[in-house]
Design an enzyme around this catalytic site. Structure first.
Site, PDB file in Angstrom:
ATOM      1  N   LEU A   1       0.788  -1.225   0.000  1.00 49.35           N
ATOM      2  CA  LEU A   1       0.000   0.000   0.000  1.00 49.35           C
ATOM      3  C   LEU A   1       0.825   1.283   0.000  1.00 49.35           C
ATOM      4  O   LEU A   1       0.276   2.377   0.087  1.00 49.35           O
ATOM      5  CB  LEU A   1      -1.018   0.012   1.156  1.00 49.35           C
ATOM      6  CG  LEU A   1      -1.894  -1.245   1.276  1.00 49.35           C
ATOM      7  CD1 LEU A   1      -2.844  -1.122   2.454  1.00 49.35           C
ATOM      8  CD2 LEU A   1      -2.651  -1.505  -0.012  1.00 49.35           C
ATOM      9  N   CYS A   2       2.157   1.178  -0.079  1.00 50.42           N
ATOM     10  CA  CYS A   2       2.990   2.374  -0.242  1.00 50.42           C
ATOM     11  C   CYS A   2       2.941   2.819  -1.703  1.00 50.42           C
ATOM     12  O   CYS A   2       2.962   1.988  -2.601  1.00 50.42           O
ATOM     13  CB  CYS A   2       4.450   2.090   0.133  1.00 50.42           C
ATOM     14  SG  CYS A   2       4.768   2.180   1.890  1.00 50.42           S
ATOM     15  N   HIS A   3       2.902   4.127  -1.893  1.00 45.52           N
ATOM     16  CA  HIS A   3       2.904   4.676  -3.244  1.00 45.52           C
ATOM     17  C   HIS A   3       4.319   4.692  -3.808  1.00 45.52           C
ATOM     18  O   HIS A   3       5.254   5.037  -3.081  1.00 45.52           O
ATOM     19  CB  HIS A   3       2.371   6.114  -3.230  1.00 45.52           C
ATOM     20  CG  HIS A   3       0.938   6.218  -2.879  1.00 45.52           C
ATOM     21  ND1 HIS A   3       0.493   6.213  -1.568  1.00 45.52           N
ATOM     22  CD2 HIS A   3      -0.166   6.317  -3.659  1.00 45.52           C
ATOM     23  CE1 HIS A   3      -0.825   6.313  -1.565  1.00 45.52           C
ATOM     24  NE2 HIS A   3      -1.251   6.373  -2.815  1.00 45.52           N
TER      25      HIS A   3
ATOM     26  N   MET B   1       8.373   6.137   4.976  1.00 45.81           N
ATOM     27  CA  MET B   1       8.623   4.705   4.811  1.00 45.81           C
ATOM     28  C   MET B   1       9.906   4.461   4.022  1.00 45.81           C
ATOM     29  O   MET B   1      10.637   3.505   4.292  1.00 45.81           O
ATOM     30  CB  MET B   1       7.432   4.015   4.139  1.00 45.81           C
ATOM     31  CG  MET B   1       6.170   4.009   4.994  1.00 45.81           C
ATOM     32  SD  MET B   1       6.416   3.400   6.679  1.00 45.81           S
ATOM     33  CE  MET B   1       6.989   1.751   6.385  1.00 45.81           C
ATOM     34  N   GLU B   2      10.210   5.325   3.068  1.00 49.00           N
ATOM     35  CA  GLU B   2      11.442   5.180   2.304  1.00 49.00           C
ATOM     36  C   GLU B   2      12.664   5.378   3.200  1.00 49.00           C
ATOM     37  O   GLU B   2      13.647   4.640   3.097  1.00 49.00           O
ATOM     38  CB  GLU B   2      11.452   6.169   1.133  1.00 49.00           C
ATOM     39  CG  GLU B   2      10.515   5.784   0.008  1.00 49.00           C
ATOM     40  CD  GLU B   2       9.026   5.997   0.279  1.00 49.00           C
ATOM     41  OE1 GLU B   2       8.216   5.556  -0.543  1.00 49.00           O
ATOM     42  OE2 GLU B   2       8.659   6.607   1.318  1.00 49.00           O
TER      43      GLU B   2
ATOM     44  N   ASP C   1      24.831  -8.632   7.600  1.00 50.62           N
ATOM     45  CA  ASP C   1      25.190  -9.701   6.680  1.00 50.62           C
ATOM     46  C   ASP C   1      26.669  -9.663   6.312  1.00 50.62           C
ATOM     47  O   ASP C   1      27.333 -10.701   6.268  1.00 50.62           O
ATOM     48  CB  ASP C   1      24.341  -9.608   5.406  1.00 50.62           C
ATOM     49  CG  ASP C   1      24.676 -10.710   4.421  1.00 50.62           C
ATOM     50  OD1 ASP C   1      24.627 -11.895   4.804  1.00 50.62           O
ATOM     51  OD2 ASP C   1      25.006 -10.387   3.264  1.00 50.62           O
TER      52      ASP C   1
END
Length: 167
Positions: free
Chosen positions: A81-83, A119-120, A134
């Site tokens: 649902l992120c654009h 969010m980015e 890692d």
């Protein structure tokens, strides 16, 4: 800690309760910026080896930085649902912190769009931290990724947000 706004409607649900992407087509494009952070805690021996460039997999910090940048660009593919957004700037920094010991990771993301880039920025620091882990796990498997958070955001209808830095 800030209080939760209880008067918000659930914008990611339609009238039937099904998931939906928020319609931002009626919103104006504005300049928006978000800054996120996290930290990776490790032993002093691991910290020293990474700082000296002595990790078995190679350039830990350079690889983590590129991974964070690439992750920010893929956020809409990773988070439902992120654009998808046209990102104008992505900056990821891994800052050595001998007091942890470990690294503070910061990401700044800027766009001119109808919706924000929180969010980015959060995705960038998360993936940079996972990549650092890692790349250095041969040295230490007990490293800890901690305190992933939004530090600030500007632009948009909800206004600016900033939190005092926590250590």
């Amino acid at each position: 800690m800030q209080e939760v706004n209880q008067n918000l409607s659930l914008t990611h649900l339609n009238d039937q309760g099904d998931a939906q992407m928020v319609d931002v087509s009626g919103k104006s494009q504005t300049l928006r910026e978000a800054i996120a952070a996290c930290q990776v805690r490790m032993t002093l021996a691991t910290f020293t080896a990474i700082a000296a460039g002595n990790a078995p997999k190679g350039d830990v910090l350079g690889t983590a930085k590129i991974a964070g940048i690439m992750a920010a660009k893929q956020t809409s593919n990773l988070i439902p649902l992120c654009h998808p957004l046209p990102l104008g700037k992505i900056e990821v920094n891994l800052i050595p912190d001998a007091e942890l010991p470990g690294y503070q990771i910061r990401a700044t993301v800027v766009t001119k769009a109808e919706t924000g880039v929180e969010m980015e920025a959060l995705t960038a620091v998360s993936v940079a931290a996972l990549t650092l882990y890692d790349m250095a796990k041969a040295l230490e498997k007990s490293m800890q990724i901690e305190n992933i958070r939004l530090l600030s955001k500007t632009g948009g209808k909800s206004g600016d947000y900033s939190v005092k830095e926590l250590k």
